[in-house]
Write a protein that holds these residues in place. Structure first.
Motif, PDB file in Angstrom:
ATOM      1  N   VAL A  93      35.818  57.410  33.255  1.00  0.00           N
ATOM      2  CA  VAL A  93      34.804  56.506  32.715  1.00  0.00           C
ATOM      3  C   VAL A  93      35.259  55.060  32.846  1.00  0.00           C
ATOM      4  N   THR A  94      36.514  54.818  32.469  1.00  0.00           N
ATOM      5  CA  THR A  94      37.027  53.455  32.494  1.00  0.00           C
ATOM      6  C   THR A  94      36.988  52.891  33.917  1.00  0.00           C
ATOM      7  N   ASN A  95      37.463  53.681  34.839  1.00  0.00           N
ATOM      8  CA  ASN A  95      37.442  53.238  36.236  1.00  0.00           C
ATOM      9  C   ASN A  95      36.030  53.026  36.751  1.00  0.00           C
ATOM     10  N   LYS A  96      35.128  53.899  36.329  1.00  0.00           N
ATOM     11  CA  LYS A  96      33.732  53.808  36.774  1.00  0.00           C
ATOM     12  C   LYS A  96      33.131  52.469  36.331  1.00  0.00           C
ATOM     13  N   ILE A  97      33.361  52.124  35.070  1.00  0.00           N
ATOM     14  CA  ILE A  97      32.798  50.867  34.559  1.00  0.00           C
ATOM     15  C   ILE A  97      33.406  49.668  35.278  1.00  0.00           C
ATOM     16  N   LEU A  98      34.720  49.723  35.496  1.00  0.00           N
ATOM     17  CA  LEU A  98      35.373  48.634  36.235  1.00  0.00           C
ATOM     18  C   LEU A  98      34.741  48.510  37.622  1.00  0.00           C
TER      19      LEU A  98
END
Ligand code: GDP
Ligand code: ZN
Length: 452
Positions: A93-98
């Motif tokens: 999720v974190t990478n996706k948002i970044l």
């Protein structure tokens, strides 16, 4: 000042409860807006936390439920518009948002780039930026409060004070050069400038005197526990850790056979060298070879040499005694609960301990403190200089000032004196990050973690 907007993951990567993605720059808010499905953060007040959802703008699909902090320039970490997205902590999720932020127009931040912007935008000076790095890497209460004092600008204030006083001298010299009617140069140097310079010199020396303690507080005392097998090295280590409720804060293998660990013991940080060797009940000299152990011994600032009170000295004991003869060393005569069979008259200055009876540890700690003159380390009110770069610069500035003082004393021309004085002023400025080269800046900030 900066045209582009940067984004980075500010929390440690892994599966935590939340992750924070930080966005900074003039388009931070409008870029984030693109992920909000029509919602406009420009309408949010500054310094508020806003609940909502992140969407993939291309597919319209919901990505995560988030809290978004909106902070408008200039009262932010970077002095730019800053948005922080608190999302659920999964890596994906974190990478996706970044990734979505990058597609929306942000650029991925270099390590330390947020802090670098804070510096370049004038919100903090370089010494303060370096303190942020120290806070991140702090290994003990002491090194943390030291770093916090640095961020607070304590060192910076002292340096600025010195610079102002130096500037005052420079101004006096300039006046003298510009208005030759006051041309009793010699009188001015000896009566006015020399005492002023001496006063600044004293201040520099005083601050430099705190460097040794400062570095110990910051990095700990590099300590090697040595002794032949079964004398009680592991027991000592365990005792140090348990008795003082110390914790092993960081055990990371640097190379395969050297492991370092930090323990905090009664306000001291011992930076233990070769903890692995100790833990495995192996003898340092035999296990890793004489050359390697000599290297470890030469790196150590403190050696704890453990001997077994219950047995006569062996060749190996004698070898270790000799090998450490000229080092800062504490000899520990362990197992005093057992019959004494050791040749005590052959051993210089020792501390008696019994790990079984839990005796002698306090004595040991006190000797360490004494040895490193750390009597009043509890007092964090004091300002210590601890950063190696700052110490080196301060020493350079002192040398320049002393050159000027010598020149004054022998009555050199005042503009010759001025060169050295100006140099000292300039070097002190480098501590604060003035006139510092791009290459050095890049190097300093690259040591930061990503997202900081
Ligand atoms: P190392 O090989 O030097 O790390 O030694 P250890 O710490 O592993 O201890 C070796 C043995 O000596 C263990 O059985 C310990 O319980 C014992 N030992 C350690 N310290 C003492 C002590 O002060 N008194 C007694 N009687 N035994 C001890
Ligand atoms: Zn052991």
């Amino acid at each position: 000042m900066f045209q582009d907007t940067i984004a980075g993951i500010a929390t440690a990567m892994g599966e935590g409860a939340i992750s924070i993605i930080r966005v900074s720059g003039k388009d931070a808010i409008s870029i984030t807006n693109k992920l909000l499905n029509g919602r406009d953060l420009h309408k949010a007040q500054s310094h508020t936390i806003n609940y909502g959802f992140i969407y993939n703008p291309e597919t319209g699909e919901k990505v995560d439920e988030v809290l978004i902090s909106v902070m408008r320039a200039p009262r932010t970490f970077t002095a730019e518009d800053v948005v922080e997205i608190n999302c659920h902590g999964g890596i994906l999720v974190t990478n996706k948002i970044l990734e979505l932020l990058l597609v929306a127009g942000a650029r991925v931040a270099d390590p330390g780039e947020f802090t670098k912007r804070a510096f370049l935008n004038g919100r903090i000076d370089l010494a303060q930026a370096e303190s942020i790095m120290d806070i991140i890497h702090a290994k003990s209460e002491q090194s943390l409060s030291l770093a916090l004092n640095g961020l607070d600008g304590r060192i910076s204030r002292l340096i600025k004070e010195m610079r102002e006083e130096i500037l005052n001298i420079i101004a006096n010299i300039e006046v003298n050069i510009d208005y030759p009617e006051y041309d009793d140069v010699e009188e001015m140097t000896s009566e006015l400038l020399l005492p002023l310079s001496m006063k600044i010199r004293e201040k520099m020396i005083k601050l430099l005197e705190t460097a040794k303690t400062g570095q110990i507080l910051r990095d700990g005392i590099k300590t090697a526990i040595i002794g032949r097998p079964n004398v009680g090295k592991s027991s000592l280590l365990n005792q140090l850790m348990r008795e003082e409720k110390a914790i092993v804060t960081d055990i990371a293998g640097t190379t395969r056979d050297t492991v370092e660990g930090y323990i905090n013991v009664g306000g001291l940080t011992l930076n233990l060298i070769d903890t692995a060797g100790i833990r495995e009940t192996t003898d340092i000299v035999e296990a890793i070879g004489v050359e390697k152990s000599k290297k470890i011994l030469s790196e150590a600032q403190l050696i704890l040499l453990v001997l077994n009170n219950n047995e006569p000295l062996t060749d190996q004991d004698r070898q270790l005694l000799k090998l450490t003869d000229e080092k800062k060393r504490i000899i520990i005569l362990n197992k005093t609960d057992l019959e004494s069979n050791i040749e005590r008259n052959e051993i210089p200055n020792y501390i008696e301990t019994s790990m079984v009876l839990d005796e002698g540890i306090e004595l040991l700690e006190n000797s360490i403190k004494e040895m490193f003159e750390l009597g009043e380390i509890g007092s964090t009110d004091m300002t210590y200089i601890s950063n190696a770069r700052h110490i080196a610069k301060l020493k350079q500035a002192l040398t320049s000032l002393e050159d000027a003082i010598e020149a004054m004393k022998i009555g050199m021309l005042v503009d010759m004196v001025e060169i050295d004085i100006k140099n000292a002023w300039h070097i002190l400025g480098e501590i604060l990050g003035e006139d510092i080269g791009d290459a050095l800046l890049d190097e300093l900030f690259s040591k930061f973690c990503l997202g900081k």
